[in-house]
Every structure is written in C-alpha cells, then in structure tokens.
Design an enzyme around this catalytic site. Structure first.
Site, PDB file in Angstrom:
ATOM      1  N   ARG A 152     -18.277  -1.525   5.058  1.00 53.46           N
ATOM      2  CA  ARG A 152     -19.348  -2.275   4.388  1.00 53.46           C
ATOM      3  C   ARG A 152     -19.948  -3.318   5.313  1.00 53.46           C
ATOM      4  O   ARG A 152     -21.150  -3.598   5.262  1.00 53.46           O
ATOM      5  CB  ARG A 152     -18.794  -2.938   3.120  1.00 53.46           C
ATOM      6  CG  ARG A 152     -19.815  -3.741   2.327  1.00 53.46           C
ATOM      7  CD  ARG A 152     -19.188  -4.350   1.082  1.00 53.46           C
ATOM      8  NE  ARG A 152     -18.052  -5.201   1.402  1.00 53.46           N
ATOM      9  CZ  ARG A 152     -18.147  -6.479   1.789  1.00 53.46           C
ATOM     10  NH1 ARG A 152     -19.329  -7.054   1.918  1.00 53.46           N
ATOM     11  NH2 ARG A 152     -17.053  -7.187   2.038  1.00 53.46           N
TER      12      ARG A 152
ATOM     13  N   GLU B  87       0.819  -1.202   0.000  1.00 52.49           N
ATOM     14  CA  GLU B  87       0.000   0.000   0.000  1.00 52.49           C
ATOM     15  C   GLU B  87       0.859   1.261   0.000  1.00 52.49           C
ATOM     16  O   GLU B  87       1.821   1.361   0.744  1.00 52.49           O
ATOM     17  CB  GLU B  87      -0.943   0.007   1.202  1.00 52.49           C
ATOM     18  CG  GLU B  87      -1.951  -1.135   1.207  1.00 52.49           C
ATOM     19  CD  GLU B  87      -2.897  -1.118   0.012  1.00 52.49           C
ATOM     20  OE1 GLU B  87      -3.049  -0.035  -0.618  1.00 52.49           O
ATOM     21  OE2 GLU B  87      -3.462  -2.173  -0.305  1.00 52.49           O
TER      22      GLU B  87
ATOM     23  N   CYS C 121      -8.117  -2.208   7.712  1.00 50.46           N
ATOM     24  CA  CYS C 121      -6.751  -2.184   7.184  1.00 50.46           C
ATOM     25  C   CYS C 121      -6.304  -0.750   6.929  1.00 50.46           C
ATOM     26  O   CYS C 121      -5.227  -0.330   7.363  1.00 50.46           O
ATOM     27  CB  CYS C 121      -6.674  -3.004   5.901  1.00 50.46           C
ATOM     28  SG  CYS C 121      -6.781  -4.796   6.167  1.00 50.46           S
TER      29      CYS C 121
ATOM     30  N   HIS D   7      -0.975  -5.825   1.951  1.00 51.73           N
ATOM     31  CA  HIS D   7      -2.190  -6.621   1.817  1.00 51.73           C
ATOM     32  C   HIS D   7      -1.853  -7.985   1.213  1.00 51.73           C
ATOM     33  O   HIS D   7      -1.043  -8.061   0.268  1.00 51.73           O
ATOM     34  CB  HIS D   7      -3.199  -5.918   0.915  1.00 51.73           C
ATOM     35  CG  HIS D   7      -4.289  -5.221   1.663  1.00 51.73           C
ATOM     36  ND1 HIS D   7      -4.670  -3.922   1.421  1.00 51.73           N
ATOM     37  CD2 HIS D   7      -5.103  -5.660   2.662  1.00 51.73           C
ATOM     38  CE1 HIS D   7      -5.664  -3.589   2.237  1.00 51.73           C
ATOM     39  NE2 HIS D   7      -5.943  -4.622   2.991  1.00 51.73           N
TER      40      HIS D   7
END
Length: 214
Positions: free
Chosen positions: A88, A78, A141, A165
């Site tokens: 979500r 990242e 995350c 990730h």
C-alpha cells in the site's frame, strides 16, 4: 540452543519501530537459550537476505521475526505467510510491488513452524492478551516471514521459524487519534520473552482450538 530474534527499523514516517525496540530489551538468555538480536531493513528485497546472513553467521535453532502492526490492540502470533507482495505504501527503499510473488516457484503459503498455540497460551497464562493471526498482511512483514519459512524449508529443515506482530508503543500514539491501541515497550518485550520461552520448551505445538469465525 540459539534463538535469532529480528526486528525492523522504523518505517511509514514513524521515528521508532516497537519491534526492534522491544527486541533490544530482551535478556541475553531465555529458558537456557542464547538470544541473538538483529535489526533488519523494512525493504522487500533486503529483509530476507538480512535474515539469511544472520542464519549463516549465528546458526540458530529458532528464528523469530518481529514486526509492527499499527492498529492491533495486542501482540499477535502469525500462523501463515503467503507468496504475495502487495504494498500500500513504498518500503524504506522506495519499492512498492503490486501483486508480485515473493518466490516465482515457491509454495503458495507456508505455516509457521514455531509452536503458535503454545506461545499464545504462555502469554495468556501471564495475564496478557494475545491472539493467533491468520494473515500477516502483504507488506514486508509477510515478505520476511514467507522468505524465512521458504529458506528453512529448502535449506535449513532443522530450524523452526515464525513471526510475531506487535502494536504501536505508547510513545507512538501521543499525536494519533484518541483510541488508537498501543502497549508499553516493556509489556511488548515481556510478550516476546514468553513467546521465546514457549518456543524453546515446546518442540511441537500443543493441542487446542483457537481459530477465528471470520
């Protein structure tokens, strides 16, 4: 040199989280650096403080947080974390923020301070696919990446930090639809080892163009 490597506990109905399972497989020394392994909760309000406690206890030089990205075909490094929590699904404590800042007075975003391009190159040099990612999502995350980079910018400027990730482990996709991407835990751990190696050996990132067109 000390490297604190964290991985999340299982979430979203999964029985394992390949992030911490792979972290546990790392050796205790990589490129001469001491490797400290820490499991952290998949909870918005607790993940950052858990890393902060680890930093206070172990005083690392580098912090690398690792998380699961189901659907990714390979390990991704990242580049940026944003000041936004948008869940979500609820986290493991039932928290489900919607459009909330992670730090009310924080910067809109922080860039990783580990050598992202050098990490990708080192993993690829070992014949394993790896990519830079320009979004860590808006779940826990991204939250822990942002909180750790905020923390290091404000309080620990000598600590370099970033986020990796990882895809599903093979055992997680046995009952998932055909074509669901995965990697073996052994190969995920291998990627983490090369990521740490590059972070230890490169105090500044290498030159090179890697970006995305969309």
């Amino acid at each position: 040199m000390k490297v604190l490597v964290t991985g999340f506990d299982p979430f979203g109905g999964e029985k394992v989280n390949p992030a911490f399972e792979a972290v546990k497989m790392l050796p205790d020394k990589i490129a001469g650096a001491e490797i400290i392994k820490l499991e952290i909760p998949t909870v918005f309000s607790k993940s950052g403080p858990a890393v902060a406690a680890g930093i206070e206890e172990y005083q690392p030089d580098i912090v690398i947080n690792v998380g699961q990205a189901g659907g990714h075909s390979c390990v991704t490094i990242e580049r940026v974390a944003i000041n936004l929590a948008e869940a979500r699904i609820p986290d493991n404590n039932g928290e489900q923020p919607s459009g909330e800042p992670l730090q009310a007075e924080g910067e809109p975003a922080y860039f990783a301070t580990i050598p992202v391009k050098a990490i990708v190159k080192n993993i690829r040099d070992h014949k394993i696919p790896c990519h830079v990612s320009y979004t860590a999502g808006t779940y826990v995350c991204n939250a822990v990446m942002y909180q750790v980079l905020h923390m290091t910018a404000e309080k620990y400027p000598n600590i370099r930090a970033g986020f990796v990730h990882v895809p599903y482990a093979a055992e997680q996709v046995v009952d998932k639809p055909n074509g669901t991407p995965f990697m073996s835990l052994e190969q995920i751990a291998e990627c983490l080892r090369y990521a740490i190696e590059a972070s230890v050996k490169n105090l500044v990132d290498i030159e090179g163009i890697i970006g995305e067109s969309h």
